[in-house]
Structures are given as structure tokens and as C-alpha cells.
Scaffold this motif. Structure first.
Motif, PDB file in Angstrom:
ATOM      1  N   VAL A 337       7.475  -5.313   2.797  1.00 46.20           N
ATOM      2  CA  VAL A 337       7.932  -3.950   2.505  1.00 46.20           C
ATOM      3  C   VAL A 337       9.097  -3.967   1.519  1.00 46.20           C
ATOM      4  CG1 VAL A 337       9.085  -1.939   3.494  1.00 46.20           C
ATOM      5  CG2 VAL A 337       7.112  -2.931   4.648  1.00 46.20           C
ATOM      6  N   LEU A 354       7.291   3.405   3.564  1.00 46.93           N
ATOM      7  CA  LEU A 354       7.656   1.990   3.601  1.00 46.93           C
ATOM      8  C   LEU A 354       8.937   1.767   4.391  1.00 46.93           C
ATOM      9  CD1 LEU A 354       6.890   0.994  -0.107  1.00 46.93           C
ATOM     10  CD2 LEU A 354       5.615   0.278   1.912  1.00 46.93           C
ATOM     11  N   LEU A 357       8.172   1.930   8.026  1.00 53.05           N
ATOM     12  CA  LEU A 357       7.519   0.704   8.476  1.00 53.05           C
ATOM     13  C   LEU A 357       8.535  -0.420   8.634  1.00 53.05           C
ATOM     14  CD1 LEU A 357       4.987  -0.900   9.158  1.00 53.05           C
ATOM     15  CD2 LEU A 357       4.612  -1.250   6.701  1.00 53.05           C
ATOM     16  N   PHE A 358       9.477  -0.508   7.710  1.00 49.48           N
ATOM     17  CA  PHE A 358      10.543  -1.516   7.804  1.00 49.48           C
ATOM     18  C   PHE A 358      11.326  -1.343   9.101  1.00 49.48           C
ATOM     19  CE2 PHE A 358      15.072  -2.458   7.071  1.00 49.48           C
ATOM     20  CZ  PHE A 358      15.006  -3.817   6.809  1.00 49.48           C
TER      21      PHE A 358
END
Length: 448
Positions: A337, A354, A357-358
Motif C-alpha cells: 500500500v 489505500l 487498508l493500511f
């Protein structure tokens, strides 16, 4: 004839927020149940003394998280209100990083020697000191505030976890009970940070000039309540001598390769998270569009909450994975990511996805690393091990701030790329840790 250029405003993706909220709710409501899973903080089957400690501790931890969140949410805005320039803000970040490196590194070892409760009291006193200073002296020196709050943040990273684990050991815990507390601490920390944003906005919403100091007043009240709670509720065993502590540190920490691997992974996580919070806003607004960052902030923390709820599914649920394997996957995904973010600019919506998600990966990583520390690190050395492992991260952050803030010799994308490289190296460390465990099984210092 003048030309009026209308600025484009990017609206937050509401379905993403709803998805994160619903996913967190379902993950908590459907926590895995099996015959080997013991009662938790939600149950009544634990001993009354342990159950009472857990609930009091989690409440105190939420108060402390709100105190931390007040500055992280409102601090930059407050400095801008009082006319602090961007150069001075960069200087305050550098001073804070230097304080965390040169003073904060020793606080973990100090907590092991004098007692975890005293260091937690120090955390509250530092927040109380800054809050009172701001309340009665308009605005404190940014140097003083930066040093005090950086030391408080350093304490927050290790003191409450160390205290909780030590207290569980004295009260006769089982390892599964600690696993439950690890993910709950990550979950409640993120929820408290969202709460601190709500409280700060509510306190200053009506009259900014009149209510500017109300967040400081709220922080002072929380600090006083926390100090009273810590001082009244719990006792500690006598501290270890410096000589015995030094011998134990050399035997169990410096001479154990597995601790070095675990410490490096923790340092890489700390560096990547710090880099993210410094650079996420400039990255999102890079194309010039107006963005309501206050609406994105809860999404990021909600994603971290979602990641923390995944921890019991992998440890006790239908998706059993060795902790090291789970961390390898999480580190690789988080590294990918950050690599995408560093390599090329993306549409704001993609960036937000993103970033979420990180943080989902980070929410899973933090309780997993805490579990490994419980397996490999003796309680009496836990604070020192954590604070020492954070020293490389603080040194790297300080170097990046100097190179970027003063000389401008590196770009934001380069710093983000360093964070990605660190996460990939952390994945390698977890793989090596797993391999070493096959040949020399870890010595568990705790009850099963």
C-alpha cells in the motif's frame, strides 16, 4: 475582466464509512466461540478481582487515549490560531522527535525499575501540566509543549500495555485473556481518538475565540480523574535493583536474536505509522482540491478498529494462523500500500481506500506484536524492550524531518518509500522469527 476560478471540493465516500462501521459491528458481534476460548472481559466467569481490574483499566486507558487525541486532532489548528508559522511547526516536530529519542528511550527501563504505575502517573501529569499552562498562560512555548507531549506519547506507547500485562500476571491470568485485552486496547484507542475529535469540535463549535481553551480544560479534568484513579486503585510490587535489571536485560534482551527481530519489526511499524500521520494530509490535497480531512480521519481510525477485531478470528477462530504468519501477510500488504502511494499519485478516493487498508493492517499488527512480546519478553523487562525498540524509529523520523523540513533534500514520496521498505523488512523479520522458533521453541514466561 477578472476570471473566477471555482475550487473543486472532494466529498467523502459515505458508503466506505458505512461499510467500515457495519464490518466492525459484525466482527465484534460474531466473535469466534470455541471450547478452548476462556471467558473474557465481557463475561462474568472471571475472578472478580481480575474482572474489576480489566474494566477499570480499559476505562482509564480510554481517558488516556482521549488526552492523546486532543492534541493530535486539535494541536496543529491551535498553533495556527495563535500565529505559529509552518517553519515553527516543523521545528516543534523536530524538537519532539529529539525528545522522544534522547529522553523517551530511557523511560521504558525507568518504568521497569521504579514501577509502571509511577510512569503512568507521569503521563497524566505531563498532560495536566501542558493543559494548565495553556489555560492560564494563553499559549505555552511550542518547545515546552512539544517536549512534554512527546514524552507523554512515548510513555503511552509502552506503559499501559506493560502495566496491564504485569497486573494480569499477578492476578493469575491465562494467555487467552491477555489476547482479548490486546485487541480491545487497540480497538478502544481508535474509538477514543474518534471521540476526542467529536469532543474537541463540540467544545469549540459555537464561539471559537471564546471556547479555544475548552479542549485544554477537558484534558486537565481527564488528567485529574486519571491521576486519582491510578493512585487509589492499584498497588505495585517492589522494584528491581539496577544491578539485577542490567543482568536480566543483557541475558534476555540483548543476547537473544529473536528479541532483536521482534524489536526491529516494532520499530518499523512505529516509523511507518508516524510517517503516515505526518504526510497523509499533504498527500491527499496534492492536486489542489478542497478536502474535508475531518471526515476522512474517522474512516482511517475505523479501519484500524476493523483490523483489531480480525485478531481474535486468526488467533481463536475458524482462520487459525501462527502469529508470525499473520504478521508476515499484514506487513507485506501494508508495505505494498505504501509503495503504491510513494510510486505515483492516485485519485483521492483511491488514496483514501489505500489508507484505510493500511490502517486495517496496522490494527491487526499491533495486538499480534503484543502477543509475541508476551511469549518472548519477561514482564520485568517489557517496558525497556519496547522503548529501546522505538529508538531506531525515532532516530529515522528525526532524520527525515531535518532533511525534509530544513534542507528539502528528500521528497515526501521518498520518505513514504522508506516506510514501505521498513514494513517489508519487518515481514522478513517475522519469517526469520518463525524459522528460529522451529529450531529453538520460545520460552514462555507466562501461564497458558
Amino acid at each position: 475582466m477578472g476570471v473566477v476560478i471555482e475550487s473543486e471540493v472532494w466529498e467523502n465516500n459515505q458508503p466506505l464509512s458505512i461499510f467500515i462501521f457495519v464490518s466492525c459491528l459484525l466482527s465484534v458481534l460474531c466473535l469466534p466461540q470455541n471450547s478452548s476460548r476462556i471467558s473474557t472481559v465481557f463475561d462474568q466467569l472471571l475472578p472478580s478481582s481480575l474482572l474489576r481490574f480489566q474494566r477499570n483499566f480499559l476505562l482509564l486507558f480510554c481517558f488516556s487515549s482521549v488526552m492523546e487525541g486532543m492534541w493530535s486532532v486539535f494541536g496543529e489548528y491551535e498553533m495556527a490560531y495563535f500565529g505559529v508559522s509552518k517553519e515553527q511547526m516543523v521545528s516543534s516536530l523536530i524538537i519532539g522527535s529529539a525528545s522522544a529519542l534522547f529522553l523517551g528511550t530511557g523511560l521504558g527501563m525507568l518504568s521497569d525499575l521504579i514501577g509502571r504505575k509511577k510512569i503512568c502517573l507521569m503521563f497524566c501529569v505531563l498532560h495536566l501540566f501542558v493543559a494548565i499552562w495553556k489555560r492560564f498562560f494563553s499559549h505555552p512555548s511550542i518547545w515546552l509543549a512539544s517536549v512534554s507531549l512527546s514524552l507523554a506519547s512515548s510513555i503511552f506507547l509502552f506503559s499501559f500495555e506493560t502495566w496491564m500485562v504485569t497486573e494480569h500476571d499477578k492476578l493469575g491470568h491465562r494467555l487467552d485473556s491477555l489476547n482479548e485485552m490486546f485487541w480491545l486496547m487497540t480497538f478502544l484507542e481508535s474509538a477514543s481518538l474518534i471521540g476526542s475529535q467529536v469532543v474537541a469540535n463540540w467544545l469549540v463549535s459555537n464561539d471559537l475565540k471564546k471556547n479555544m481553551f475548552l479542549p485544554s480544560t477537558a484534558t486537565a479534568l481527564l488528567a485529574v480523574v486519571s491521576i486519582v484513579s491510578i493512585a487509589r486503585e492499584w498497588r505495585e510490587s517492589p522494584p528491581a535493583s539496577i544491578k539485577d535489571y542490567r543482568i536480566s536485560l543483557n541475558t534476555h534482551i540483548f543476547s537473544d536474536k529473536r528479541i532483536w527481530l521482534l524489536g526491529w519489526a516494532q520499530s518499523c511499524v512505529q516509523f511507518s505509522v508516524a510517517v503516515f500521520w505526518i504526510l497523509w494530509a499533504p498527500t491527499i490535497v496534492a492536486d489542489g482540491r478542497e478536502v474535508n480531512l475531518g471526515m476522512i480521519y474517522p474512516c482511517l481510525l475505523g479501519a484500524k478498529m476493523l483490523g483489531s477485531t480480525a485478531f481474535p478470528w486468526f488467533i481463536n477462530g475458524p482462520l487459525p494462523l501462527r502469529t508470525e504468519d499473520c504478521l508476515v501477510y499484514a506487513f507485506v500488504i501494508a508495505g505494498i500500500v505504501l509503495s503504491i502511494v510513494a510510486y505515483d499519485y492516485q485519485e483521492i478516493g483511491i488514496l483514501v481506500g489505500l489508507f484505510c487498508l493500511f490502517h486495517t493492517c496496522i490494527g491487526l499488527v499491533l495486538p499480534s506484536l503484543a502477543r509475541l512480546r508476551t511469549l518472548y519478553v519477561p514482564n520485568e523487562l517489557r517496558g525497556g524492550m519496547i522503548s529501546l525498540s522505538l529508538a531506531p524509529a525515532n532516530a529515522a523520523i528525526l532524520l527525515c524531518l531535518i532533511l525534509r523540513g530544513y534542507s528539502g533534500s528528500i521528497e515526501n514520496s521518498t520518505i513514504i518509500a522508506f516506510g514501505a521498505i521498513g514494513l517489508f523488512s519487518a515481514a522478513g523479520c517475522m519469517h526469520l522469527l518463525k524459522q528460529s522458533g522451529k529450531h529453538s521453541p520460545h520460552q514462555n514466561f507466562h501461564k497458558h
